[in-house]
Design an enzyme around this catalytic site. Structure first.
Site, short mmCIF file in Angstrom:
data_model
loop_
_atom_site.label_atom_id
_atom_site.label_comp_id
_atom_site.label_asym_id
_atom_site.label_seq_id
_atom_site.Cartn_x
_atom_site.Cartn_y
_atom_site.Cartn_z
CE LYS A 29 13.96 -17.66 -31.01
NZ LYS A 29 14.60 -16.91 -29.96
CG HIS A 71 27.49 -12.35 -7.24
ND1 HIS A 71 26.88 -11.34 -6.54
CD2 HIS A 71 28.28 -13.00 -6.35
CE1 HIS A 71 27.31 -11.35 -5.28
NE2 HIS A 71 28.15 -12.36 -5.14
CD GLU A 107 10.47 -18.18 -22.81
OE1 GLU A 107 10.88 -17.05 -23.08
OE2 GLU A 107 10.14 -19.00 -23.68
CB SER A 156 10.55 -18.81 -33.89
OG SER A 156 10.33 -17.67 -34.70
#
Ligand code: ARG
Length: 462
Positions: free
Chosen positions: A287, A160, A294, A281
């Protein structure tokens, strides 16, 4: 009109094809990718036609020489693909006729584009399964290297996404390795059904010429021959099966990517993916985005889409060949490209990943990950498991309140929850003790991980 512009299949039709219909129905822009397999299939077909006396040896030699020079033209970028010739097959055949004259018109004896295209796709897929399998293996080897390096490294195991029990990073990598092993098996198994030859089925019913399908199959390296001509030209289940294997593989890579994305966040900070696999970024200077994982997660959807595309393509088709089947190529090619690219980038990325062992260790300590070990300890001291579970629950609640891990509680504090606890309890409360205790086949103990890696290396090298 030059001879390679003249349509090969239009004598029955009195009107020229509507210009847009010609464009709409043409597949050459995407199926030209099959040129090598198309030529390979034609060479085998012509060779068989000569061996069976359907063509003379001289005719066969002219055809083979023509096909070989067409292959060079294509490879040198000299070949002029024409929409008017619709697809890769007719482009090549028209060029053959232009190059060698009337003899070229004999190549299509005893075959049809229907068995020709089914053969080409099978040859293509067979060819592509080879690099896919080797990229998959390269990824598996990269995983084994990480697992070996990090066999003793401890991180929280989750259920979980909540800290559950300590596990070793090597064990975690080996979980992904196991999944990829099954993917590799599925790929090998699917390749068996891909490697079956449709040629000889002709349009749908077979041919009146006394062809030798065994000979053609042998020339093309097919393991078997499609046993029914209608099935041979119409079914694409081998392509669907490949796409379903690819979907499963991408699903694994996508789940794995999800972990890498979570682990590389500032909140977890368990791994560093390597600058070469991340981007910055354009607005936020701090970043470092995990773009590769992804994108793999995103590309998984494409492969699922292609699978559904192919399934839907087939479901309404009566026997035998229907033009719908021309739509099988783009999804299939896209899946091949996506899968191959994903495996390649993943293997490279996993070869440079670095693991932040001390952050993982801190996270494990924060999560009361050894609570089950304490419960098991109590059971060994004669407490029933349900009672032990309750005792440990109370001890954890106490730890949370006082901001202490179970291993940081004093013996006295621990004994306030159960008299069965004695000084040896601290052995089971350490993270190392916890993982080392799960020392059986399939368990997370470093010794078991090392044994699993050794077994994996042995099986990969066979
Ligand atoms: N371009 C076609 C395909 O991809 C080749 C077979 C066409 N056969 C036919 N009878 N129209 O399926």
């Amino acid at each position: 009109m030059t001879s390679s512009d003249k349509k090969l299949s239009s004598a029955r039709l009195t009107q020229p094809t509507n210009a847009f219909v010609e464009e709409f129905t043409a597949s050459v822009n995407f199926d030209k990718r099959l040129y090598r397999q198309d030529i390979q299939g034609s060479i085998a077909h012509a060779t068989m036609l000569a061996k069976t006396g359907i063509l003379s040896n001289d005719e066969k030699d002219q055809i083979l020489a023509g096909l070989q020079s067409i292959e060079s033209e294509i490879e040198d970028g000299q070949f002029k693909w024409s929409i008017a010739q619709e697809d890769v097959h007719m482009n090549i055949e028209a060029r053959l006729i232009a190059l060698i004259g009337d003899v070229g018109k004999k190549l299509h004896t005893g075959r049809s584009r229907n068995d020709q295209v089914a053969t080409d796709i099978r040859l293509y897929l067979r060819d592509m399964i080879t690099p896919i399998t080797s990229e998959l293996k390269r990824l598996q080897l990269a995983l084994l290297d990480v697992a070996e390096r990090e066999a003793d490294t401890i991180l929280p195991g989750f259920t979980h996404l909540q800290t559950a029990q300590p596990v070793t990073f090597g064990h975690h990598m080996m979980a992904w390795y196991e999944m990829l092993c099954r993917d590799a098996e599925r790929l090998t198994d699917c390749a068996k059904r891909v490697n079956s030859m449709p040629l000889g089925a002709a349009a749908l019913a077979g041919t009146t010429f006394s062809i030798d399908r065994e000979m053609t199959a042998e020339l093309l390296g097919f393991d078997r021959i499609c046993q029914n001509s209608l099935d041979a030209v119409s079914d694409r289940d081998f392509a669907i099966e490949f796409n379903s294997v690819a979907s499963m593989l991408m699903m694994h890579l996508s789940r794995f990517s999800e972990e890498l994305i979570i682990w590389s966040s500032a909140q977890f900070d368990f791994v560093d993916l390597g600058d070469a696999f991340c981007t910055g970024s354009s607005i936020m200077p701090q970043k470092k985005n995990p773009d590769v994982p992804e994108l793999i997660r995103g590309k998984t959807s494409r492969v699922y889409g292609n699978l559904f595309n192919l399934l839907a393509l087939m479901k309404n088709q009566p026997l035998a060949y229907n033009k719908d089947n021309q739509e099988d190529k783009e999804p299939l090619f896209d899946t091949v490209d996506t899968l191959l690219g994903s495996l390649r980038v993943y293997a490279d990325m996993m070869s440079v990943i670095t693991v932040k062992a001390s952050n993982m260790r801190q996270a494990t300590l924060r999560g009361y990950a050894t609570a089950t070990d304490l419960a098991d300890y109590l059971v060994r001291k004669g407490v029933a498991f349900r009672d032990a579970h309750e005792v440990v629950g109370l001890a954890v609640a106490y730890g949370i309140k006082h901001e202490k891990d179970l291993s940081e509680l004093s013996l006295q504090e621990l004994q306030s929850f159960s008299k069965a606890i004695t000084g040896d309890v601290f052995d089971v409360l350490t993270l190392e003790g916890s993982v080392a205790a799960r020392d059986h086949l399939g368990g997370t103990a470093p010794s078991q991980v090392k044994a699993a890696i050794a077994r994996a290396r042995a099986s990969l090298s066979t």
